[in-house]
Scaffold this motif. Structure first.
Motif, short mmCIF file in Angstrom:
data_model
loop_
_atom_site.label_atom_id
_atom_site.label_comp_id
_atom_site.label_asym_id
_atom_site.label_seq_id
_atom_site.Cartn_x
_atom_site.Cartn_y
_atom_site.Cartn_z
N GLY A 40 0.80 -1.22 0.00
CA GLY A 40 0.00 0.00 0.00
C GLY A 40 0.83 1.27 0.00
O GLY A 40 2.07 1.23 0.01
N THR A 41 0.12 2.41 0.02
CA THR A 41 0.82 3.69 0.01
C THR A 41 1.55 3.88 1.34
O THR A 41 1.09 3.41 2.37
N GLY A 42 2.65 4.57 1.27
CA GLY A 42 3.38 4.85 2.51
C GLY A 42 4.45 3.83 2.80
O GLY A 42 5.23 3.98 3.74
N ALA A 43 4.51 2.76 1.99
CA ALA A 43 5.55 1.75 2.23
C ALA A 43 6.91 2.31 1.85
O ALA A 43 7.03 3.03 0.85
N THR A 44 7.90 1.98 2.63
CA THR A 44 9.24 2.47 2.32
C THR A 44 9.85 1.58 1.23
O THR A 44 9.47 0.41 1.09
N PRO A 45 10.83 2.09 0.49
CA PRO A 45 11.49 1.26 -0.54
C PRO A 45 12.09 -0.01 0.07
O PRO A 45 12.10 -1.05 -0.57
N GLU A 46 12.56 0.08 1.33
CA GLU A 46 13.15 -1.11 1.98
C GLU A 46 12.08 -2.19 2.19
O GLU A 46 12.32 -3.38 1.96
N GLN A 47 10.87 -1.74 2.62
CA GLN A 47 9.79 -2.70 2.84
C GLN A 47 9.40 -3.38 1.52
O GLN A 47 9.17 -4.59 1.47
N VAL A 48 9.35 -2.56 0.47
CA VAL A 48 9.00 -3.11 -0.85
C VAL A 48 10.05 -4.12 -1.28
O VAL A 48 9.73 -5.22 -1.74
N ALA A 49 11.31 -3.74 -1.09
CA ALA A 49 12.41 -4.64 -1.49
C ALA A 49 12.36 -5.94 -0.70
O ALA A 49 12.56 -7.03 -1.25
N ASP A 50 12.08 -5.84 0.62
CA ASP A 50 11.99 -7.04 1.46
C ASP A 50 10.92 -7.99 0.95
O ASP A 50 11.13 -9.20 0.86
N LEU A 51 9.74 -7.40 0.66
CA LEU A 51 8.64 -8.24 0.22
C LEU A 51 8.93 -8.84 -1.15
O LEU A 51 8.59 -10.00 -1.42
N GLN A 52 9.56 -8.04 -2.01
CA GLN A 52 9.93 -8.57 -3.32
C GLN A 52 10.85 -9.78 -3.18
O GLN A 52 10.70 -10.78 -3.88
N ALA A 53 11.78 -9.66 -2.21
CA ALA A 53 12.70 -10.78 -1.97
C ALA A 53 11.93 -11.99 -1.44
O ALA A 53 12.16 -13.12 -1.85
N THR A 54 11.00 -11.73 -0.51
CA THR A 54 10.20 -12.82 0.07
C THR A 54 9.41 -13.54 -1.03
O THR A 54 9.29 -14.76 -1.03
N LEU A 55 8.85 -12.75 -1.95
CA LEU A 55 8.02 -13.33 -3.00
C LEU A 55 8.86 -13.85 -4.18
O LEU A 55 8.32 -14.42 -5.12
N GLY A 56 10.15 -13.60 -4.12
CA GLY A 56 11.03 -14.07 -5.20
C GLY A 56 10.96 -13.20 -6.44
O GLY A 56 11.37 -13.62 -7.53
N LEU A 57 10.46 -11.98 -6.28
CA LEU A 57 10.30 -11.11 -7.44
C LEU A 57 11.55 -10.30 -7.75
O LEU A 57 11.59 -9.56 -8.72
N ASP A 58 12.55 -10.43 -6.87
CA ASP A 58 13.79 -9.67 -7.09
C ASP A 58 14.74 -10.43 -8.01
O ASP A 58 15.77 -9.92 -8.40
N ARG A 59 14.38 -11.67 -8.35
CA ARG A 59 15.26 -12.46 -9.21
C ARG A 59 15.11 -12.04 -10.67
O ARG A 59 14.06 -11.48 -11.04
N PRO A 60 16.10 -12.29 -11.50
CA PRO A 60 15.96 -11.93 -12.92
C PRO A 60 14.75 -12.62 -13.54
O PRO A 60 14.39 -13.74 -13.15
N ALA A 61 14.15 -11.94 -14.54
CA ALA A 61 12.93 -12.46 -15.16
C ALA A 61 13.14 -13.87 -15.72
O ALA A 61 12.26 -14.72 -15.63
N LEU A 62 14.34 -14.10 -16.27
CA LEU A 62 14.60 -15.42 -16.88
C LEU A 62 14.57 -16.54 -15.84
O LEU A 62 14.06 -17.63 -16.09
N VAL A 63 15.13 -16.22 -14.67
CA VAL A 63 15.14 -17.21 -13.58
C VAL A 63 13.70 -17.49 -13.13
O VAL A 63 13.30 -18.65 -12.94
N GLN A 64 12.92 -16.40 -12.99
CA GLN A 64 11.52 -16.57 -12.59
C GLN A 64 10.78 -17.42 -13.63
O GLN A 64 9.97 -18.28 -13.29
N TYR A 65 11.08 -17.14 -14.91
CA TYR A 65 10.41 -17.88 -15.97
C TYR A 65 10.78 -19.36 -15.93
O TYR A 65 9.92 -20.24 -16.05
N GLY A 66 12.06 -19.61 -15.70
CA GLY A 66 12.54 -20.99 -15.62
C GLY A 66 11.84 -21.74 -14.49
O GLY A 66 11.38 -22.87 -14.66
N ASP A 67 11.74 -21.07 -13.33
CA ASP A 67 11.07 -21.68 -12.17
C ASP A 67 9.62 -21.99 -12.49
O ASP A 67 9.10 -23.05 -12.16
N TRP A 68 8.98 -20.99 -13.11
CA TRP A 68 7.55 -21.14 -13.41
C TRP A 68 7.33 -22.29 -14.40
O TRP A 68 6.44 -23.11 -14.22
N LEU A 69 8.19 -22.34 -15.41
CA LEU A 69 8.07 -23.38 -16.44
C LEU A 69 8.35 -24.75 -15.82
O LEU A 69 7.65 -25.73 -16.10
#
Lengths: 313, 508
Positions: A40-69
């Motif tokens: 939501g609004t008001g989140a700090t960049p650090e919080q966003v980065a943490d959650l991205q890491a938790t969700l695995g969204l900080d990995r390169p797109a190709l790696v995410q695609y490989g995992d998904w496939l």
């Protein structure tokens, strides 16, 4: 027939691979990211980065695609970022709704279209013109407008059918059908015209053939000739048009699901896009693609059954 | 002839079979034992700390520490009483007869477990965070007494506990929170019927037979069905056809036999000026420019045309008619005065106006277009940039000078000013801070009675003068319900009825 099925099935694999890849790539282009949405609004960049890491969204797109496939090959469509339900679970509750609407509307389209086309071809004259005019008008009516009118007429003014909602077939077949009648008509009506036109042309063509005269000379009733022989021989192109109608219906249910508040794949996809729930969006697109490929396969099989020449071509 | 009969029967059979199969089963509407309502979808997990659930879905299965009456007063619920022993310490006494549906007891340990989980879980319920952020730690004083140690003064925490910051989940369930994705383990008035529930679409609840509250305290329906609907037309159709008994509606809606109730004006809707320092768009850093923008809009006309007349004119200050210290004069702080707006722009050095790019949520386009239209008349060229999909990311990015916004005002001035005009505001990506606002807030929170009223009134006027917003009105939400089925405690100082304000006609 078996060879035809195997040939068609073999073509499914590359089609699905292309669809899966395109889906993944297109979703990467959608602006926004799930982590920002979830925090939501008001989140700090650090919080966003943490959650991205938790969700695995900080990995390169190709790696995410490989995992998904990789998951896809294991039958694992992933987990929703928002609800933490598996995508398979989300789809398993939504797919029956969408498929129900699409199948029923296709049945409606075929039933009404074939009937109208046959009547127009057999009767000719004023009936023919009236039927074809009606079918043309049906094609021109937008499904969302028709949906509103149907609700007003059959749920509000004459309250015989529910305006919204869905009931599982297993819970009550009667209620299942009653909840789907209006969506079925709203989605299916536009397809009636093409099916009617195709049927009319096919029946007129078949009625001029010699075998019809021979059958009549043998004492078969006109009804029997039309229903048993003419319609069967005229049905090849109708099956193709009907399958296209099914695909059209699948696209149409997106809007119709919102109007009738149906918990189908369209609704799921829309809310997932809004929430940036990418695994669910990917799963839903893939499910849609699979259905369309399956319907095309079924169409080929039905067409081959009706017309043996296709099997040997 | 035979063919025609066949044709007609084929066409008709589909509809007739279905119609006869359904008549009287799906369309008859609910009796008083079953209450069906529509609500907007929010989150699709049953964990109220991970996502902002529909208030009605959450309140069916989870109790909150406090309740808020229709007149806005905060009253006991799971907490029986409370007291601030000092400005940063809140002590609450708790009920001792409450049991969660999994058998766990509600006590001070449960409160502590909930707050600690809520503050640490990711992602979290964003609507709960503003209040939770004040809680530094929770101490268990005894089984029935809990102490909240706050980071700074927050006199409205008991109110926060009646909202999204107050849900109490079984502490046992919190040890395995992934199970809460589709299961609710609360102590609330209803229990989730999973077999009749489609997540994020239809939630069916039956009465919790072991509920601690009596029928007099909270008369309940035998069955509660919450249908989540994104499309207002769908909910309107469902209401008109008798499928639901309660829904939110738009202005001008009339449903035969139904009553329409209007909530308190509490939606602070318009433009938010992020860039009050003028770092992104220089003119906005001049208070005269921001004031000019406020003089340029016809509040009465926008209230009438965009909001259907449902709301109260507002002078771009998070201060409503129910706020402590409100006086009518604040509403007319900004009159509609195009000449004055142009004069202020001229004095600020922008006689020909200026251009500004505004982050816009397409859902609020009507309001945005109306405001932009008025601003263009004084030479301020507003370019609306739609960002429906990545609105949150764009807001947080800090690159926008202005945005359309819709935020809630509670009528509790300390919270409203803190959440909307201090550095901790969620809609303050540039981290603006105003020393006088902070000083007045600090003074007001420790003052009492008439002095406190005077300070909040001064703060409201100062906030209007600073013009961090261009808000024409606080809008109110309309609710429609079937009075034969549901008795509604009409909202007086709250935006809409809570679940406990919706009870069966004739009692339980």
């Amino acid at each position: 027939m078996l060879r035809l099925c195997l040939r068609r099935l073999a073509s499914v694999v590359p089609i699905m691979a292309i669809v899966a890849t395109l889906t993944f790539l297109l979703i990467q282009l959608v602006p926004g990211d799930p982590a920002s949405f979830l925090l939501g609004t008001g989140a700090t960049p650090e919080q966003v980065a943490d959650l991205q890491a938790t969700l695995g969204l900080d990995r390169p797109a190709l790696v995410q695609y490989g995992d998904w496939l990789g998951g896809l090959f294991r039958g694992d469509l992933g987990v929703s970022l928002v609800s933490t339900q598996t995508v398979a679970e989300s789809l398993s509750s939504a797919l029956p709704v969408t498929v129900s609407v699409a199948v029923l509307s296709t049945v409606f389209t075929v039933l009404v279209g074939v009937t109208l086309g046959t009547v127009a071809a057999v009767r000719g004259g004023v009936v023919d013109r009236a039927v074809m005019w009606t079918a043309s008008i049906g094609m021109a009516i937008p499904s969302f407008w028709l949906a509103g009118m149907l609700v007003f007429a059959f749920a509000i003014r004459l309250p015989v059918l529910p305006a919204t909602g869905y009931v599982d077939f297993a819970a009550s077949p009667g209620e299942w059908l009653s909840h789907l009648v209006l969506p079925m008509i709203a989605v299916g009506l536009a397809g009636v015209g093409p099916v009617a036109f195709q049927t009319r042309a096919g029946v007129i063509d078949q009625l001029s053939r010699d075998y019809v005269r021979t059958l009549a000379a043998n004492g078969l009733s006109r009804r029997r000739i039309v229903c048993r022989h003419v319609l069967r021989n005229a049905s090849g192109p109708v099956v193709t048009v009907a399958s296209l109608g099914f695909v059209f219906a699948l696209g149409g249910v997106m809007v119709i699901e919102a109007i009738f508040n149906l918990p189908g794949v369209g609704t799921l996809m829309l809310s997932s896009i809004r929430q940036h729930d990418l695994p669910v969006v990917q799963g839903a697109v893939l499910a849609f693609s699979l259905i369309i490929v399956a319907v095309n396969l079924l169409t080929d099989v039905v067409a081959a059954t009706l017309n043996p020449r296709i099997r040997f071509s | 002839m035979v063919l025609r009969r066949t044709a007609l029967s084929l066409i008709g059979s589909t509809v007739l079979v279905a119609a006869t199969g359904c008549a009287g089963s799906g369309t008859g509407g609910s009796g008083q034992k079953t209450f069906t309502m529509s609500a907007f979808p929010t989150g699709n997990s049953m964990d109220p700390w991970k996502t902002q659930l529909s208030q009605y879905v959450a309140a069916a299965t989870y109790d909150t520490l406090t309740h808020v009456n229709a007149d806005g007063t905060v009253v006991p619920w799971l907490a029986t009483s409370w007291d601030y022993s000092d400005a940063t310490t809140l002590v609450m006494e708790l009920r001792t007869d409450v049991v969660f549906t999994d058998g766990a007891s509600f006590d001070a340990e449960a409160v502590k477990a909930n707050i600690e989980y809520a503050k640490s879980v990711t992602p979290s319920n964003v609507a709960a965070q503003p209040y939770l952020a004040y809680i530094q730690s929770v101490d268990v004083v005894s089984k029935s007494k809990v102490r909240f140690n706050l980071t700074s003064s927050q006199p409205d925490l008991p109110y926060g506990f009646s909202q999204q910051a107050g849900w109490m989940v079984s502490p046992t369930a919190l040890k395995n929170p992934s199970a809460l994705a589709d299961t609710a383990v609360g102590s609330g008035p209803y229990v989730l019927d999973k077999s009749a529930t489609t997540q994020n679409k239809t939630y069916t609840f039956t009465r919790n037979k072991n509920y601690w509250a009596t029928a007099a305290q909270w008369p309940r329906f035998e069955k509660l069905v919450v249908q989540l609907m994104t499309d207002l037309t769908a909910s309107d159709n469902a209401a008109r056809s008798g499928q639901i008994d309660y829904t939110t509606v738009t202005a001008g809606t009339e449903i035969t036999g139904w009553k329409i109730s209007e909530g308190a004006a509490c939606a602070f809707h318009g433009f938010t000026i992020f860039d009050v320092e003028g770092t992104i768009n220089k003119p906005l850093g001049d208070v005269r420019v921001r004031q000019a923008m406020n003089y340029a809009i016809d509040r009465e006309a926008i209230l009438k045309s965009v909001l259907g007349g449902h709301g109260d004119v507002n002078a771009s200050t998070p201060f409503g008619r129910d706020s402590t210290g409100y006086t009518r004069s604040i509403d007319s702080y900004y009159s509609y005065d195009v000449a004055k707006a142009k004069r202020l722009l001229r004095q600020a050095g922008y006689p020909n106006g200026f251009s500004v790019k505004v982050l816009n949520n397409p859902q609020w386009d009507q309001m945005a277009q109306a405001l932009a239209g008025y601003l263009r008349k004084v030479g301020i060229d507003v370019e609306l940039s739609n960002h429906g999909d990545d609105l949150v990311q764009q807001t947080n990015s800090g690159k926008w000078a202005m945005s359309t916004s819709l935020q809630a005002v509670t009528g509790l001035p300390y919270s409203d000013f803190t959440f909307l005009m201090t550095k901790s505001s969620s809609m303050n990506p540039l981290g603006n801070s105003n020393a006088k606002v902070n000083a007045l807030l600090a003074e007001a929170v420790s003052a009492e009675g008439a002095e406190q009223k005077r300070l909040y009134a001064e703060l409201a006027e100062y906030a209007a003068e600073q013009a961090w917003y261009v808000i024409p009105a606080l809008s109110s939400q309309l609710h429609a319900y079937n009075p034969d089925v549901v008795k509604v405690v009409e909202p007086e100082r709250v935006g809409g009825p809570m679940l406990y304000h919706l009870t069966p006609v004739g009692g339980e």
